[in-house]
Design a protein around this motif. Structure first.
Motif, PDB file in Angstrom:
ATOM      1  N   GLY A  73       0.781  -1.220   0.000  1.00 31.50           N
ATOM      2  CA  GLY A  73       0.000   0.000   0.000  1.00 31.50           C
ATOM      3  C   GLY A  73       0.815   1.272   0.000  1.00 31.50           C
ATOM      4  N   PHE A  74       2.133   1.172  -0.251  1.00 29.89           N
ATOM      5  CA  PHE A  74       2.995   2.346  -0.270  1.00 29.89           C
ATOM      6  C   PHE A  74       3.463   2.628  -1.697  1.00 29.89           C
ATOM      7  N   SER A  75       4.164   3.751  -1.844  1.00 33.04           N
ATOM      8  CA  SER A  75       4.741   4.112  -3.141  1.00 33.04           C
ATOM      9  C   SER A  75       6.235   4.347  -2.977  1.00 33.04           C
ATOM     10  N   ALA A  76       6.921   4.525  -4.091  1.00 32.64           N
ATOM     11  CA  ALA A  76       8.358   4.784  -4.056  1.00 32.64           C
ATOM     12  C   ALA A  76       8.674   6.034  -3.238  1.00 32.64           C
ATOM     13  N   ASP A  77       7.819   7.046  -3.304  1.00 32.35           N
ATOM     14  CA  ASP A  77       8.063   8.293  -2.575  1.00 32.35           C
ATOM     15  C   ASP A  77       8.026   8.089  -1.062  1.00 32.35           C
ATOM     16  N   ASP A  78       7.356   7.043  -0.615  1.00 35.13           N
ATOM     17  CA  ASP A  78       7.291   6.787   0.827  1.00 35.13           C
ATOM     18  C   ASP A  78       8.610   6.264   1.380  1.00 35.13           C
ATOM     19  N   VAL A  79       9.457   5.725   0.505  1.00 38.11           N
ATOM     20  CA  VAL A  79      10.773   5.228   0.923  1.00 38.11           C
ATOM     21  C   VAL A  79      11.735   6.409   0.919  1.00 38.11           C
ATOM     22  N   ARG A  80      12.013   6.938   2.086  1.00 36.98           N
ATOM     23  CA  ARG A  80      12.832   8.151   2.187  1.00 36.98           C
ATOM     24  C   ARG A  80      14.303   7.868   2.410  1.00 36.98           C
ATOM     25  N   HIS A  81      14.634   6.667   2.887  1.00 36.49           N
ATOM     26  CA  HIS A  81      16.028   6.322   3.154  1.00 36.49           C
ATOM     27  C   HIS A  81      16.285   4.881   2.736  1.00 36.49           C
ATOM     28  N   ILE A  82      17.453   4.673   2.124  1.00 39.26           N
ATOM     29  CA  ILE A  82      17.918   3.335   1.779  1.00 39.26           C
ATOM     30  C   ILE A  82      19.305   3.137   2.376  1.00 39.26           C
ATOM     31  N   PHE A  83      19.486   2.065   3.119  1.00 40.49           N
ATOM     32  CA  PHE A  83      20.792   1.714   3.674  1.00 40.49           C
ATOM     33  C   PHE A  83      21.308   0.490   2.934  1.00 40.49           C
ATOM     34  N   LEU A  84      22.554   0.575   2.478  1.00 45.05           N
ATOM     35  CA  LEU A  84      23.170  -0.506   1.720  1.00 45.05           C
ATOM     36  C   LEU A  84      24.376  -1.055   2.473  1.00 45.05           C
ATOM     37  N   THR A  85      24.450  -2.381   2.558  1.00 51.31           N
ATOM     38  CA  THR A  85      25.638  -2.977   3.164  1.00 51.31           C
ATOM     39  C   THR A  85      26.838  -2.808   2.243  1.00 51.31           C
ATOM     40  N   HIS A  86      26.582  -2.813   0.940  1.00 50.92           N
ATOM     41  CA  HIS A  86      27.629  -2.566  -0.041  1.00 50.92           C
ATOM     42  C   HIS A  86      26.959  -2.382  -1.402  1.00 50.92           C
ATOM     43  N   LEU A  87      27.762  -2.132  -2.422  1.00 50.72           N
ATOM     44  CA  LEU A  87      27.215  -1.779  -3.729  1.00 50.72           C
ATOM     45  C   LEU A  87      27.380  -2.882  -4.761  1.00 50.72           C
ATOM     46  N   ASP A  88      27.522  -4.110  -4.321  1.00 51.38           N
ATOM     47  CA  ASP A  88      27.544  -5.218  -5.264  1.00 51.38           C
ATOM     48  C   ASP A  88      26.285  -5.221  -6.110  1.00 51.38           C
ATOM     49  N   ILE A  89      26.408  -5.793  -7.270  1.00 54.75           N
ATOM     50  CA  ILE A  89      25.385  -5.765  -8.304  1.00 54.75           C
ATOM     51  C   ILE A  89      24.012  -6.217  -7.814  1.00 54.75           C
ATOM     52  N   ASP A  90      23.997  -7.199  -6.914  1.00 51.29           N
ATOM     53  CA  ASP A  90      22.735  -7.776  -6.470  1.00 51.29           C
ATOM     54  C   ASP A  90      22.181  -7.133  -5.202  1.00 51.29           C
ATOM     55  N   HIS A  91      22.831  -6.088  -4.721  1.00 59.16           N
ATOM     56  CA  HIS A  91      22.391  -5.442  -3.487  1.00 59.16           C
ATOM     57  C   HIS A  91      21.824  -4.041  -3.708  1.00 59.16           C
ATOM     58  N   CYS A  92      22.116  -3.444  -4.865  1.00 56.44           N
ATOM     59  CA  CYS A  92      21.677  -2.052  -5.066  1.00 56.44           C
ATOM     60  C   CYS A  92      20.966  -1.841  -6.393  1.00 56.44           C
ATOM     61  N   GLY A  94      17.978  -2.011  -7.187  1.00 55.91           N
ATOM     62  CA  GLY A  94      16.702  -1.313  -7.099  1.00 55.91           C
ATOM     63  C   GLY A  94      16.806   0.171  -6.817  1.00 55.91           C
ATOM     64  N   LEU A  95      18.005   0.720  -6.713  1.00 57.81           N
ATOM     65  CA  LEU A  95      18.137   2.157  -6.425  1.00 57.81           C
ATOM     66  C   LEU A  95      17.370   3.040  -7.408  1.00 57.81           C
ATOM     67  N   PRO A  96      17.425   2.783  -8.723  1.00 61.63           N
ATOM     68  CA  PRO A  96      16.684   3.665  -9.639  1.00 61.63           C
ATOM     69  C   PRO A  96      15.172   3.657  -9.420  1.00 61.63           C
ATOM     70  N   ASP A  97      14.652   2.641  -8.742  1.00 61.38           N
ATOM     71  CA  ASP A  97      13.214   2.575  -8.486  1.00 61.38           C
ATOM     72  C   ASP A  97      12.783   3.493  -7.347  1.00 61.38           C
ATOM     73  N   PHE A  98      13.755   4.025  -6.607  1.00 61.63           N
ATOM     74  CA  PHE A  98      13.485   4.948  -5.491  1.00 61.63           C
ATOM     75  C   PHE A  98      14.373   6.179  -5.660  1.00 61.63           C
ATOM     76  N   PRO A  99      14.165   6.965  -6.718  1.00 61.99           N
ATOM     77  CA  PRO A  99      15.115   8.010  -7.104  1.00 61.99           C
ATOM     78  C   PRO A  99      15.251   9.144  -6.099  1.00 61.99           C
ATOM     79  N   ASP A 100      14.265   9.352  -5.239  1.00 59.51           N
ATOM     80  CA  ASP A 100      14.315  10.480  -4.308  1.00 59.51           C
ATOM     81  C   ASP A 100      14.806  10.100  -2.920  1.00 59.51           C
ATOM     82  N   ALA A 101      15.087   8.836  -2.700  1.00 61.19           N
ATOM     83  CA  ALA A 101      15.527   8.390  -1.378  1.00 61.19           C
ATOM     84  C   ALA A 101      16.977   8.787  -1.120  1.00 61.19           C
TER      85      ALA A 101
END
Length: 257
Positions: A73-92, A94-101
């Motif tokens: 029931g949420f949208s991409a805009d509701d996700v205000r923060h993303i924490f990443l353990t690292h930037l490996d290909i399979d961990h990040c 989805g970043l473009p799907d939450f462009p304002d976070a």
């Protein structure tokens, strides 16, 4: 499919375990993104054909974080923060799907990813949209159960970046307080739940994968030893989460976590 090393568990596919936190004042907080819509729609270009052939990912739009967020029931805009353990290909992916976070990561990891991409490990398409980065130095006076800790910037929620070295140049865990307890998302600091048990045992296949991906062997093993100490001494206060262990995820889901 991955076979367990002991009876009582069924074969399972590896997972990309992400956490979604609903906070009182900081909106939704996403820990890890897994693969994203761009990865699913054009995997050979965005992820690279070599990685796709080796990893054989499940390329399902319904598996992406954004679609799972929307199902709740949420949208991409509701996700205000993303924490990443690292930037490996399979961990990040989805970043473009939450462009304002705001995207929180250790500074050393961001520097390594930007310097090495494009590579088998890092894909620049995952941050080509220009995320709002929040970088952390590994040095800190804060301590968390004996680990160095960096408190999340710009949040009132108690979320900490915990350097867990060895897998990548700036690999970290993300610790979240939930009442009187903590959850520590360990990313790829370990791949198999038995690696952080006091009487620890590696998984032959997963151990091969993490050994070939490590940047510092002794540091990675040292990180796992410290995580075992954490479980031994504070297992009643801290729940560990691996990014890829399917049986650990099944156990947490069965326990309502």
């Amino acid at each position: 499919m991955i076979e367990p090393t002991y009876e009582g568990l069924e074969s399972a596919h590896a997972v990309n375990h992400c956490l979604l936190l609903e906070t009182d004042s900081d909106g939704l907080v996403l820990i890890e993104t897994g693969l994203g819509l761009d990865d699913v729609h054009d995997p050979n270009t965005v992820l690279g054909s070599a990685w796709v052939e080796m990893s054989q990912p499940v390329l399902s739009e319904e598996e992406t974080a954004i679609r799972q967020v929307e199902r709740r029931g949420f949208s991409a805009d509701d996700v205000r923060h993303i924490f990443l353990t690292h930037l490996d290909i399979d961990h990040c992916g989805g970043l473009p799907d939450f462009p304002d976070a705001q995207v929180h990561v250790l500074g050393a990891e961001k520097e390594a990813a930007f310097a090495e991409a494009p590579s088998f490990r890092y894909r620049p398409g995952h941050w080509a949209h220009g995320p709002n980065w929040v970088s952390y130095a590994p040095e800190s006076n804060d301590e968390w159960f004996g680990f160095t800790a960096q408190r999340a910037q710009g949040l009132s929620s108690e979320i900490l970046m915990i350097p867990l070295g060895g897998h990548t140049a700036g690999h970290a865990g993300v610790a979240v307080r939930t009442g009187d307890e903590w959850i520590l998302h360990c990313g790829d600091a370990y791949y198999y739940h038995r690696e952080v048990e006091v009487d620890h045992h590696p998984h032959p296949l997963l151990d091969f994968v993490q050994t070939t991906a490590e940047v510092h062997h002794d540091l990675r093993l040292g990180t796992q030893a410290r995580l075992r100490e954490l479980v031994r001494d504070h297992g009643d206060q801290v729940t560990l989460i691996s990014a890829h262990d399917p049986w650990e995820l099944q156990r947490l889901q069965a326990n309502g976590r």
